[in-house]
Design a protein around this motif. Structure first.
Motif, mmCIF file in Angstrom:
data_model
loop_
_atom_site.group_PDB
_atom_site.id
_atom_site.type_symbol
_atom_site.label_atom_id
_atom_site.label_comp_id
_atom_site.label_asym_id
_atom_site.label_seq_id
_atom_site.Cartn_x
_atom_site.Cartn_y
_atom_site.Cartn_z
ATOM 1 N N HIS A 258 0.818 -1.223 0.000
ATOM 2 C CA HIS A 258 0.000 0.000 0.000
ATOM 3 C C HIS A 258 0.847 1.267 0.000
ATOM 4 N N CYS A 268 -7.134 0.615 -5.623
ATOM 5 C CA CYS A 268 -6.700 -0.514 -4.783
ATOM 6 C C CYS A 268 -7.850 -0.924 -3.871
ATOM 7 N N CYS A 270 -7.798 -1.363 -0.874
ATOM 8 C CA CYS A 270 -7.715 -0.703 0.431
ATOM 9 C C CYS A 270 -8.467 0.631 0.428
ATOM 10 N N CYS A 275 -1.775 2.150 -5.416
ATOM 11 C CA CYS A 275 -0.911 1.345 -4.539
ATOM 12 C C CYS A 275 -0.128 0.317 -5.359
HETATM 13 ZN ZN LIG Z 1 -3.837 -0.089 -1.199
#
Ligand SMILES: [Zn+2]
Length: 393
Positions: A258, A268, A270, A275
């Motif tokens: 990340h 991503c 996340c 990332c």
């Molecule tokens: Zn990420």
């Protein structure tokens, strides 16, 4: 110094010597006592005393004699690797890996099952049942089992014993005791990339600092910062990783996946864009072969142009991230995870890219392929118990 502290330090020295002797034999296998004495710079009576002590404890055994060109034949001493065992589980989004190891620290037996992760009691039960059926195929006696290590793709808060985040598994703040509730052995938890790094660390004595990059279906990382072996105190199962990895203030150290590679780039999982995970995970490649990474590399080897183009793009991105890591820590970078299992044949291509990116004269030789290609995370988790036990010898 009073008498009690002199006595305490004598005990420490004895323990330190015993531990060094065991570790040396455990690593090198069949040896004679003179060889051990010479390698460790100890006197013959000390080695004799310690090896007898360890034979009595069932940790070493005498195993025949060495050929001699004259005089008395030296007895051979071998480690009894099967004195203790530990199991490791690697939980991923779609699979469960299970391994058995002993004091040798190598994988003795392993299986991988397809099973989608669920945050449910049924899944925790599945973990325990998988372990039980795997154990029954190994004929390992319960009293020799030190415990079970569990590796997870997420952040483990070791203070609170909770899985705080796993974007990959889509769970947050799960108590570790919940996950291990049906497992009838002591359980230690670790992040999957940290675990894989510990497996490498155990196998390699030739470096003190390295970054382990885990390129599996998600990208993880671990920063190895090896300290001297700690000895003489009772330690937690976690102590080995805490002492040898840069874990960070919140157990998030090494989340290389990340770190942004391309600002504003691909979305991503996340929540952020760009990332490295979105460019470096194994699915970037295996998506072209129905999730089968081996098939991707087979077709790449066969020279299919479309596969070659994807691979080149992947290597370009990987080289950028590795160059960043090298600038950050100036140490070896070990390429592991699923892609790490195939990287050996392409290391020269990767090094050429690294040389191109490097403005400080590095030749790229700092990048290496991982030595454990299968079930490194499960093994590393099991090693938490093995290392904690060896430390008490
Ligand atoms: Zn990420």
């Amino acid at each position: 110094m009073d008498h009690s502290s002199i006595r305490a330090s004598n005990i420490d020295v004895k323990r330190l010597n015993r531990n060094r002797v065991f570790r040396y034999i455990n690593r090198h296998g069949r040896l004679s006592k003179p060889e051990i004495a010479q390698a460790l710079g100890m006197s013959s009576p000390t080695v004799l005393f310690i090896t007898n002590e360890l034979i009595e404890k069932g940790l070493l055994r005498e195993e025949g004699e060495f050929e001699s060109s004259g005089g008395r034949k030296a007895k051979a001493i071998s480690p009894n690797h099967d004195a203790r065992f530990a199991f490791g589980l690697d939980i991923t989004c779609n699979h469960l890996g299970v391994v058995l190891t002993n004091l040798s620290g190598v994988v003795i037996k392993h299986i991988r099952k397809k099973k989608r992760f669920e945050n449910t009691g049924q899944y925790w039960q599945f973990l325990a049942e998988s372990l039980t059926s795997f154990k029954s195929d190994t004929s390992v006696a319960d009293e020799k089992i030190l415990g079970v290590g569990i590796a997870l793709p997420g952040i483990i808060d070791m203070r609170r014993r909770r899985l705080t985040y796993s974007h990959v598994l889509n769970v947050f703040d799960v108590p570790c005791e919940e996950i291990s509730r049906d497992i009838p052995f002591p359980v230690a938890f670790t992040n999957d990339a940290n675990a894989a790094a510990l497996a490498e660390l155990n196998n390699r004595q030739d470096y003190t600092q390295a970054i382990y990059l885990s390129l599996s279906n998600s990208v993880g990382g671990a920063i190895i910062f090896r300290k001297d072996q700690f000895l003489g105190q009772k330690r937690d199962d976690d102590a080995w990783q805490n002492d040898n990895l840069l874990i960070g203030d919140n157990f998030k150290g090494g989340e290389i996946g990340h770190m942004a590679l391309i600002p504003g780039g691909k979305q991503c999982y996340c929540g952020k864009r760009g990332c490295f995970d979105s460019y470096g995970n194994a699915k970037i490649l295996s998506q072209f072969t129905d999730g089968n990474l081996e098939a991707f590399f087979r077709r790449l080897q066969e020279g299919e142009p479309a596969f070659k183009a994807e691979w080149e793009r992947y290597l370009d991105n990987l080289a950028y991230m590795i160059n960043n890591l090298r600038m950050l820590a100036d140490c070896k970078v070990i390429v592991g995870g699923y892609v790490g299992g195939f990287i050996e044949s392409y290391l020269e291509d990767l090094k050429a890219r690294l040389r191109f990116l490097d403005t400080f004269g590095d030749d790229g030789s700092y990048v290496e392929a991982c030595t454990y290609r299968f079930e490194a995370s499960a093994l590393g988790a099991a090693l938490l118990h093995i290392e904690a036990y060896i430390n008490t010898i």
